[in-house]
Design a protein around this motif. Structure first.
Motif, PDB file in Angstrom:
ATOM      1  N   GLN A  16      45.557  61.426   6.573  1.00 37.77           N
ATOM      2  CA  GLN A  16      44.404  62.344   7.192  1.00 37.77           C
ATOM      3  C   GLN A  16      43.659  63.103   6.191  1.00 37.77           C
ATOM      4  O   GLN A  16      42.789  63.833   6.385  1.00 37.77           O
ATOM      5  CB  GLN A  16      45.300  63.241   7.912  1.00 37.77           C
ATOM      6  CG  GLN A  16      45.928  62.819   9.194  1.00 37.77           C
ATOM      7  CD  GLN A  16      46.895  63.715   9.964  1.00 37.77           C
ATOM      8  OE1 GLN A  16      46.909  65.100   9.600  1.00 37.77           O
ATOM      9  NE2 GLN A  16      47.045  63.606  11.231  1.00 37.77           N
ATOM     10  N   ASP A  17      43.957  62.680   4.892  1.00 30.25           N
ATOM     11  CA  ASP A  17      43.086  63.518   3.732  1.00 30.25           C
ATOM     12  C   ASP A  17      41.845  62.725   3.397  1.00 30.25           C
ATOM     13  O   ASP A  17      41.124  63.217   2.660  1.00 30.25           O
ATOM     14  CB  ASP A  17      44.194  63.689   2.556  1.00 30.25           C
ATOM     15  CG  ASP A  17      45.236  64.312   2.799  1.00 30.25           C
ATOM     16  OD1 ASP A  17      45.294  65.597   3.679  1.00 30.25           O
ATOM     17  OD2 ASP A  17      46.543  64.234   2.292  1.00 30.25           O
ATOM     18  N   SER A  18      41.460  61.521   3.702  1.00 32.54           N
ATOM     19  CA  SER A  18      40.408  61.010   3.348  1.00 32.54           C
ATOM     20  C   SER A  18      40.172  60.011   4.611  1.00 32.54           C
ATOM     21  O   SER A  18      40.746  60.156   5.618  1.00 32.54           O
ATOM     22  CB  SER A  18      40.716  60.054   2.166  1.00 32.54           C
ATOM     23  OG  SER A  18      41.520  58.871   2.627  1.00 32.54           O
ATOM     24  N   ASP A  19      39.145  59.119   4.335  1.00 33.12           N
ATOM     25  CA  ASP A  19      38.903  58.087   5.489  1.00 33.12           C
ATOM     26  C   ASP A  19      39.890  57.045   5.503  1.00 33.12           C
ATOM     27  O   ASP A  19      39.297  56.038   6.265  1.00 33.12           O
ATOM     28  CB  ASP A  19      37.185  57.693   5.299  1.00 33.12           C
ATOM     29  CG  ASP A  19      36.170  59.040   5.644  1.00 33.12           C
ATOM     30  OD1 ASP A  19      36.875  59.765   6.594  1.00 33.12           O
ATOM     31  OD2 ASP A  19      35.119  58.995   5.198  1.00 33.12           O
ATOM     32  N   CYS A  20      40.684  56.927   4.698  1.00 36.76           N
ATOM     33  CA  CYS A  20      41.548  55.754   4.466  1.00 36.76           C
ATOM     34  C   CYS A  20      42.270  55.388   5.898  1.00 36.76           C
ATOM     35  O   CYS A  20      42.436  54.367   6.126  1.00 36.76           O
ATOM     36  CB  CYS A  20      42.663  55.749   3.455  1.00 36.76           C
ATOM     37  SG  CYS A  20      41.802  56.111   1.763  1.00 36.76           S
ATOM     38  N   GLY A  21      42.710  56.447   6.516  1.00 37.56           N
ATOM     39  CA  GLY A  21      43.499  56.150   7.761  1.00 37.56           C
ATOM     40  C   GLY A  21      42.369  55.492   8.744  1.00 37.56           C
ATOM     41  O   GLY A  21      42.937  54.675   9.657  1.00 37.56           O
ATOM     42  N   TYR A  22      41.188  55.984   8.830  1.00 39.63           N
ATOM     43  CA  TYR A  22      40.334  55.379   9.723  1.00 39.63           C
ATOM     44  C   TYR A  22      40.008  54.051   9.575  1.00 39.63           C
ATOM     45  O   TYR A  22      40.027  53.104  10.292  1.00 39.63           O
ATOM     46  CB  TYR A  22      38.993  56.234   9.591  1.00 39.63           C
ATOM     47  CG  TYR A  22      37.792  55.437  10.276  1.00 39.63           C
ATOM     48  CD1 TYR A  22      37.571  55.487  11.659  1.00 39.63           C
ATOM     49  CD2 TYR A  22      36.837  55.028   9.695  1.00 39.63           C
ATOM     50  CE1 TYR A  22      36.559  54.960  12.200  1.00 39.63           C
ATOM     51  CE2 TYR A  22      35.755  54.244  10.174  1.00 39.63           C
ATOM     52  CZ  TYR A  22      35.624  54.287  11.472  1.00 39.63           C
ATOM     53  OH  TYR A  22      34.501  53.395  12.137  1.00 39.63           O
ATOM     54  N   TYR A  23      39.745  53.575   8.193  1.00 40.58           N
ATOM     55  CA  TYR A  23      39.450  52.359   7.798  1.00 40.58           C
ATOM     56  C   TYR A  23      40.757  51.480   7.830  1.00 40.58           C
ATOM     57  O   TYR A  23      40.429  50.350   8.464  1.00 40.58           O
ATOM     58  CB  TYR A  23      39.056  52.285   6.360  1.00 40.58           C
ATOM     59  CG  TYR A  23      37.709  52.806   6.169  1.00 40.58           C
ATOM     60  CD1 TYR A  23      36.359  52.159   6.851  1.00 40.58           C
ATOM     61  CD2 TYR A  23      37.227  53.957   5.625  1.00 40.58           C
ATOM     62  CE1 TYR A  23      35.120  52.683   6.845  1.00 40.58           C
ATOM     63  CE2 TYR A  23      36.388  54.507   5.390  1.00 40.58           C
ATOM     64  CZ  TYR A  23      35.137  53.777   6.180  1.00 40.58           C
ATOM     65  OH  TYR A  23      33.922  54.295   5.982  1.00 40.58           O
ATOM     66  N   PHE A  24      41.938  51.878   7.589  1.00 40.01           N
ATOM     67  CA  PHE A  24      43.260  51.028   8.105  1.00 40.01           C
ATOM     68  C   PHE A  24      43.250  50.707   9.605  1.00 40.01           C
ATOM     69  O   PHE A  24      43.380  49.524   9.743  1.00 40.01           O
ATOM     70  CB  PHE A  24      44.210  51.768   7.476  1.00 40.01           C
ATOM     71  CG  PHE A  24      45.752  51.234   7.785  1.00 40.01           C
ATOM     72  CD1 PHE A  24      46.120  50.181   6.735  1.00 40.01           C
ATOM     73  CD2 PHE A  24      46.323  51.416   8.875  1.00 40.01           C
ATOM     74  CE1 PHE A  24      47.247  49.478   7.314  1.00 40.01           C
ATOM     75  CE2 PHE A  24      47.552  50.834   9.399  1.00 40.01           C
ATOM     76  CZ  PHE A  24      47.960  49.759   8.349  1.00 40.01           C
ATOM     77  N   TYR A  25      43.168  51.784  10.193  1.00 43.65           N
ATOM     78  CA  TYR A  25      43.067  51.536  11.755  1.00 43.65           C
ATOM     79  C   TYR A  25      41.861  50.720  12.181  1.00 43.65           C
ATOM     80  O   TYR A  25      42.231  49.775  12.958  1.00 43.65           O
ATOM     81  CB  TYR A  25      42.846  52.854  12.562  1.00 43.65           C
ATOM     82  CG  TYR A  25      42.828  52.677  14.010  1.00 43.65           C
ATOM     83  CD1 TYR A  25      44.191  52.444  14.693  1.00 43.65           C
ATOM     84  CD2 TYR A  25      41.847  52.724  14.781  1.00 43.65           C
ATOM     85  CE1 TYR A  25      44.241  52.367  15.991  1.00 43.65           C
ATOM     86  CE2 TYR A  25      41.725  52.490  15.981  1.00 43.65           C
ATOM     87  CZ  TYR A  25      43.190  52.395  17.011  1.00 43.65           C
ATOM     88  OH  TYR A  25      43.158  51.917  18.056  1.00 43.65           O
ATOM     89  N   LYS A  26      40.738  50.789  11.664  1.00 41.49           N
ATOM     90  CA  LYS A  26      39.683  49.902  12.082  1.00 41.49           C
ATOM     91  C   LYS A  26      39.960  48.240  11.776  1.00 41.49           C
ATOM     92  O   LYS A  26      39.750  47.347  12.465  1.00 41.49           O
ATOM     93  CB  LYS A  26      38.281  50.388  11.360  1.00 41.49           C
ATOM     94  CG  LYS A  26      37.052  49.725  11.652  1.00 41.49           C
ATOM     95  CD  LYS A  26      35.928  50.145  10.910  1.00 41.49           C
ATOM     96  CE  LYS A  26      34.856  49.114  10.877  1.00 41.49           C
ATOM     97  NZ  LYS A  26      33.750  49.526  10.017  1.00 41.49           N
ATOM     98  N   ASP A  27      40.434  48.514  10.542  1.00 43.29           N
ATOM     99  CA  ASP A  27      40.912  46.816  10.097  1.00 43.29           C
ATOM    100  C   ASP A  27      42.164  46.324  10.498  1.00 43.29           C
ATOM    101  O   ASP A  27      42.049  45.285  10.556  1.00 43.29           O
ATOM    102  CB  ASP A  27      40.860  46.935   8.113  1.00 43.29           C
ATOM    103  CG  ASP A  27      39.662  47.473   7.635  1.00 43.29           C
ATOM    104  OD1 ASP A  27      38.625  47.193   8.496  1.00 43.29           O
ATOM    105  OD2 ASP A  27      39.629  47.870   6.466  1.00 43.29           O
ATOM    106  N   ASN A  28      43.054  47.001  11.242  1.00 44.10           N
ATOM    107  CA  ASN A  28      44.303  46.591  11.499  1.00 44.10           C
ATOM    108  C   ASN A  28      44.510  46.967  13.017  1.00 44.10           C
ATOM    109  O   ASN A  28      45.726  47.316  13.456  1.00 44.10           O
ATOM    110  CB  ASN A  28      45.447  47.076  10.840  1.00 44.10           C
ATOM    111  CG  ASN A  28      45.264  46.557   9.483  1.00 44.10           C
ATOM    112  OD1 ASN A  28      45.493  45.382   9.182  1.00 44.10           O
ATOM    113  ND2 ASN A  28      44.648  47.384   8.367  1.00 44.10           N
ATOM    114  N   LYS A  29      43.477  47.232  13.838  1.00 44.23           N
ATOM    115  CA  LYS A  29      43.485  47.851  15.122  1.00 44.23           C
ATOM    116  C   LYS A  29      44.551  47.248  16.049  1.00 44.23           C
ATOM    117  O   LYS A  29      45.309  47.968  16.616  1.00 44.23           O
ATOM    118  CB  LYS A  29      42.004  47.952  16.020  1.00 44.23           C
ATOM    119  CG  LYS A  29      42.109  48.559  17.223  1.00 44.23           C
ATOM    120  CD  LYS A  29      40.543  48.826  17.765  1.00 44.23           C
ATOM    121  CE  LYS A  29      40.790  49.268  19.154  1.00 44.23           C
ATOM    122  NZ  LYS A  29      41.860  49.574  19.950  1.00 44.23           N
TER     123      LYS A  29
END
Length: 172
Positions: A16-29
């Motif tokens: 939740q501290d950066s956009d990493c969670g967003y990109y991880f979710y987007k790439d591994n939806k």
């Protein structure tokens, strides 16, 4: 996935501290979405049957359900299961039997349990179950007080058929 299943996790937070969670979710939806049906406890209705027995004095409706915890963790708090007769909007017409308390740590991952609700009406009363457009809905709450206060359910079943008020309708 291994961390979730091996650790029997009840929740998992993506960064939740950066956009990493967003990109991880987007790439591994697809994988992340599939984990939402596994992480924690996850109650799924496997079978449901409704029977009605009528005599001169009374009518007895019995709902038997089989529920499986398809998640990777037990429920770590008490859960209260309620069955109701509802109209097409999900408004409760009558409670179906008594509230069933599932005590914490008694419904482990992988377990299957059977539950029954019994609703009896005298021969002089209207059997709500026989009225047109009436369905049976199941709900899970974290407290019985929440149900009594008219709040929407807070715990979900892993089945399709939810109404806007988050009650699961059992279709005939």
């Amino acid at each position: 996935m291994n961390a979730i299943t091996t650790g029997h996790l009840t929740y998992y937070v993506l960064d939740q501290d950066s956009d990493c969670g967003y990109y991880f979710y987007k790439d591994n939806k697809a994988l992340a979405d599939s984990m939402t049906h596994v992480i924690g406890y996850n109650f799924k209705i496997l079978e449901a049957s409704l029977s009605t027995v009528t005599s001169a004095k009374e009518t007895q409706n019995t709902l038997n359900i089989t529920v499986k915890n398809t998640g990777v963790a037990p429920c770590f708090f008490d859960v209260y299961m309620v069955a109701e007769f509802v109209d097409s909007t999900g408004s409760a017409l009558a409670q179906f039997g008594k509230t069933i308390k599932i005590p914490k740590a008694t419904f482990h991952d992988g377990d299957t349990q059977k539950f029954s609700f019994v609703h009896t009406v005298s021969g002089r009363e209207t059997n709500v179950a026989a009225l047109p457009g009436v369905n049976v809905a199941l709900s899970l709450y974290e407290s019985e007080e929440a149900y009594k206060a008219g709040k929407n359910p807070t715990v979900r079943f892993d089945n399709d058929g939810y109404l806007k008020n988050k009650k699961l309708v059992l279709k005939p």
